[in-house]
Design an enzyme around this catalytic site. Structure first.
Site, PDB file in Angstrom:
ATOM      1  N   ASP A 123       0.802  -1.229   0.000  1.00 48.93           N
ATOM      2  CA  ASP A 123       0.000   0.000   0.000  1.00 48.93           C
ATOM      3  C   ASP A 123       0.835   1.279   0.000  1.00 48.93           C
ATOM      4  O   ASP A 123       0.326   2.354  -0.292  1.00 48.93           O
ATOM      5  CB  ASP A 123      -0.948   0.012   1.215  1.00 48.93           C
ATOM      6  N   HIS A 124       2.135   1.196   0.329  1.00 48.73           N
ATOM      7  CA  HIS A 124       2.933   2.402   0.556  1.00 48.73           C
ATOM      8  C   HIS A 124       3.678   2.925  -0.675  1.00 48.73           C
ATOM      9  O   HIS A 124       4.182   4.042  -0.650  1.00 48.73           O
ATOM     10  CB  HIS A 124       3.966   2.141   1.662  1.00 48.73           C
ATOM     11  N   ASP A 188       3.512  -0.847  11.372  1.00 52.03           N
ATOM     12  CA  ASP A 188       3.034   0.470  10.981  1.00 52.03           C
ATOM     13  C   ASP A 188       2.407   1.091  12.216  1.00 52.03           C
ATOM     14  O   ASP A 188       1.699   0.412  12.977  1.00 52.03           O
ATOM     15  CB  ASP A 188       1.996   0.374   9.854  1.00 52.03           C
ATOM     16  N   ARG A 470      -1.897  12.584  10.207  1.00 54.98           N
ATOM     17  CA  ARG A 470      -0.691  13.350  10.526  1.00 54.98           C
ATOM     18  C   ARG A 470      -0.595  14.567   9.634  1.00 54.98           C
ATOM     19  O   ARG A 470      -1.009  14.544   8.486  1.00 54.98           O
ATOM     20  CB  ARG A 470       0.564  12.488  10.294  1.00 54.98           C
ATOM     21  N   SER A 665       5.684   7.794  12.719  1.00 54.70           N
ATOM     22  CA  SER A 665       5.678   6.480  12.082  1.00 54.70           C
ATOM     23  C   SER A 665       6.536   5.477  12.837  1.00 54.70           C
ATOM     24  O   SER A 665       7.483   5.836  13.530  1.00 54.70           O
ATOM     25  CB  SER A 665       6.197   6.637  10.649  1.00 54.70           C
ATOM     26  N   ARG A 667       8.597   3.522  11.483  1.00 56.32           N
ATOM     27  CA  ARG A 667       9.692   3.103  10.601  1.00 56.32           C
ATOM     28  C   ARG A 667      11.010   2.873  11.346  1.00 56.32           C
ATOM     29  O   ARG A 667      11.569   3.769  11.964  1.00 56.32           O
ATOM     30  CB  ARG A 667       9.862   4.088   9.448  1.00 56.32           C
TER      31      ARG A 667
END
Length: 779
Positions: A123-124, A188, A470, A665, A667
């Site tokens: 999806d990213h 995520d 965000r 995030s 990440r």
């Protein structure tokens, strides 16, 4: 079994793909896609009863589900906010940007297959440019190497694969995988979306996902529980989004750190299941571990509509474990009367700057924020449900009836292929297009900076309104002058029609094409389709029963993928005379540390993506981004280049940060990159939860000032030594010697939250290194 696997079984590591003990009352599959993996409410019940007897007090819902997944409920030390819990999550979900590194780490572990049901969601990597179909085709072409790696790695190691175009990870989880009482971890930060279905769903870094996929108990600091009591009833223009926008304004971006937000009270039943998911999703913006709602009729209705009535029936039988105990104690309680709650809009530049929609026009004019709205964007993982699209279409339909279209540009992002197909069938997409909207791909898109924006130049001051979660500086379009505001999809739609922040749909009038004034009525829409959902195209790839013969390709010359080399072990010495790469001024999110947008394409290549290290952080020395003094040459240059120079010269370095460092995030690249480029220590006033854990996993030392005022004692030209590492122990502060250029020294104390096993990660060089050490010892 090999000696390692035999040891794994004996030492409590979960056996590979052996289902939990089956429920005696009924065998109900966790999802349609894993018919042989069953929901195990009996184990949950057994664990809850053990813990309840030990604690001898009523339990919150959060405690029931968390403690119900303890590895050893009889012996686990339990103290909210203090002890570390060893947990057994039910499943893992990974989005494609973080799955690359997670799967590379899993491959590096040498294990043959995942121990729990796991999925990858593409999806990213889909950039919003000209519309859904074209953008998807382009993404498949550009990202073919990465998609092929994820598909083949999934097939080899037993991981389900959702192809590009299937939808956003969190919507897919809500539709297929979340259920009341589940414990799911996802790579995520918006994984808490699943709390809308009564699950404990927690965002983590890839290394944490590897632990769970490897069958190792997963560690989480025992969360505090903040109760949000809802009374009254939602009505009119007020939406579920306004609940979390209000809570964010109360708690701020770090007010939920280390806590689960548990919603309860009579007002809960006036919120749809997908509305509850919206509220839980954006709980990530207040630093919460996760958020959750108690099981109720709205969840039962959603489970039935998504083909899971059998799960709802089983949840009904175990309902006493899926709601909080009467008289349970919360660490903090916030009360919100939904009948009095007004529509909110938060921003710009931070998601906790809350304003009633009725005030935002005047506030914007006073603050000098642009009031003309250039683009309105609805959708994202936070707000792309059938109900969201229906309420937005209800607003758009009124404008069309008076001959109006959006004055602002307007985009729509469906959350999943199922939502896209259903809103096409039921006419919502047609209405949204007619009012001027562009339907984008079923993907994250502009919400994460995947937006090829053409209507402004970089540096041009402008305003956008979104239904996203965000709004950090530059997040959506890489333009630091874009003032982004987050609100509900229906308010975005109304403001896009008016074209200005000065419009309040509750009181203000629009002028129709015929010159007559009219007022928009509050939108009303079905929470679920009257017909069944249209599933759309089949986008799921099942893992084969035996994937051992599957080949996984990683070319040594690839610019997108790179196999991982182990980080170096701690040499047993104190960290002496470290240089300061950067002393960060103010907010430093994971977007500042490792930007997304165009950098997403390098998420599987650690060396290439390290070229974005801290390029968004503001240097306290000169007030600039991506400009730091090289202490060895005295020249100013980009942060990554300076870090590479220090690494080449064999010089260790540190970063100094402010409050809530690493918010945003999940990440883990924000932790991998500093480690890869020679960083050793990150010292801040405070950390965001996920980022602090990610740093520990990669062998770095995240430390906090015992006295926050000591932040001012360190200057970018100083050298730092961390001493006493031979006696590194839980709860024992470390000493830092600051060496100033004039020869003077100061000593300060630094706190940490390492436990015994996390100290072993540091000593081994990383959590993955430690996992391999344990494998070697047992084989």
């Amino acid at each position: 079994y090999s000696p390692f696997f035999q040891h794994a079984l004996n030492s409590g590591i979960r056996r590979y793909h052996v289902s939990p003990a089956l429920c005696q009352r009924a065998k109900v599959a966790m999802s349609h896609f894993e018919p042989n993996e069953y929901i195990n409410y009996e184990r949950l019940e057994k664990n809850i009863n053990i813990v309840r007897k030990r604690l001898d007090r009523p339990l919150t819902l959060s405690e029931k589900i968390v403690y119900g997944h303890l590895d050893d409920p009889a012996k686990q030390e339990i103290e909210r906010g203090k002890t570390y819990l060893r947990l057994r999550p039910d499943r893992v979900a990974m989005q494609d940007a973080t799955a690359q590194m997670a799967m590379l780490q899993f491959i590096s572990s040498g294990l043959p297959k995942v121990a729990v049901p796991s999925t990858i969601h593409c999806d990213h990597l889909i950039e919003a440019q000209s519309g859904g179909e074209k953008d998807l085709r382009r993404a498949k072409d550009i990202n073919q190497e990465v998609y092929n790696f994820l598909a083949t790695a999934g097939a080899k190691y037993g991981v389900g694969f959702w192809k590009p175009g299937s939808g956003i990870i969190h919507q897919i989880i809500l539709e297929n995988y979340s259920y009341p009482g589940v414990m799911l971890i996802g790579t995520d930060s918006h994984t808490p979306n699943g709390g809308g279905l009564g699950g404990i769903c927690i965002g983590v870094g890839g290394a944490d996902a590897v632990d769970v996929m490897a069958g190792i108990p997963w560690e989480l600091k025992c969360p505090k529980v903040i109760g949000v009591k809802l009374t009254g009833k939602l009505s009119g223009w007020t939406s579920p989004k306004d609940v979390i926008l209000k809570v964010a304004g109360i708690l701020t971006v770090k007010g939920g750190t280390g806590a689960i937000i548990e919603y309860h009270g009579p007002g809960v039943d006036s919120i749809s299941c997908t509305g509850m998911a919206t509220i839980c999703n954006m709980g990530a913006e207040i630093g919460a571990t996760t958020s959750i709602f108690p099981y109720n009729a709205r969840m039962k209705k959603y489970l039935g509509k998504t083909g899971r009535a059998d799960i709802a029936a089983l949840a009904d039988e175990f309902k006493q474990h899926l709601v909080p105990d009467s008289g349970c104690q919360y660490d903090q309680v916030i009360e919100i009367n939904l009948s009095e709650l007004k529509p909110h809009i938060n921003g710009p530049f931070t998601p906790d700057l809350a304003h009633p929609v009725s005030d935002i026009g005047a506030v914007a004019e006073k603050e000098g924020w642009p009031v003309d709205i250039r683009v309105g964007l609805i959708g994202s993982c936070t707000n792309s449900s059938y109900e969201d699209m229906g309420r937005s279409a209800a607003v758009a339909k009124q404008a069309l009836a008076h001959g109006l279209k959006c004055k602002s540009k307007f985009t729509i992002t469906p959350g999943s292929e199922q939502i896209r197909a259903t809103i096409e069938r039921d006419g919502y997409a047609k209405i949204l297009r007619e009012v001027g909207g562009l339907v984008l791909a079923n993907a994250c898109g502009p919400c994460i900076g995947q937006w090829d924006r053409k209507d402004i130049k970089k540096g041009e001051k402008n305003t956008i309104v979104t239904s996203y979660n965000r709004n950090f500086t530059g997040r959506n379009d890489a333009n630091p002058e874009t003032h982004a505001f987050v609100t509900s999809p229906e308010i975005v739609t109304a403001l896009s029609i008016a074209g200005t922040l000065k419009f309040n749909p509750e009181t203000d009038y629009l002028t129709g094409a015929d010159g007559k004034k009219f007022k928009l009525e509050a939108p009303d829409a079905d929470e679920l389709p009257k017909l069944e959902f249209d599933p759309g195209q089949d986008t799921y790839q099942y893992p084969p029963k035996d994937g051992s013969g599957q080949h996984v390709d990683v070319s040594p010359t690839s610019q997108r993928l790179q196999l991982l080399e182990p980080f170096d072990k701690w040499d047993g010495k104190d960290l002496e005379d470290m240089l300061i790469l950067i002393k960060v001024k103010g907010k430093c999110t994971t977007d500042h540390i490792s930007a997304a947008g165009p950098w997403l394409k390098f998420r599987g290549h650690l060396d290439n993506i390290s070229n974005n290290l801290l390029i968004g952080a503001i240097n306290v020395e000169n007030g600039k981004a991506n400009s730091v003094r090289n202490a060895l040459t005295q020249e100013f240059g980009p942060v990554p280049d300076t870090a590479r120079y220090y690494k080449k010269m064999g010089v260790k370095w540190a970063v100094i940060g402010d409050e809530n460092y690493g918010e945003g995030s999940s990440r883990e690249h924000a932790a991998l990159e500093p480690r890869h480029l020679g960083g050793r220590v990150i010292i801040t006033k405070s950390f965001a939860r996920i980022h602090e854990t990610n740093l520990k996993k990669q062998g770095l030392l995240p430390l906090t000032f015992a006295d926050p005022a000591d932040y001012n004692k360190i200057h970018p030209v100083d050298k730092l030594s961390i001493v006493g590492l031979k006696d590194f122990a839980p709860g024992k502060p470390l000493k830092c010697i600051i060496k100033h250029p004039n020869g003077s020294q100061e000593t300060i104390m630094l706190n940490h939250t390492f436990n015994e096993s996390q100290i072993e990660w540091f000593q081994a060089g990383s959590a993955l290194n430690r996992m391999k050490e344990l494998q070697q010892k047992s084989s």
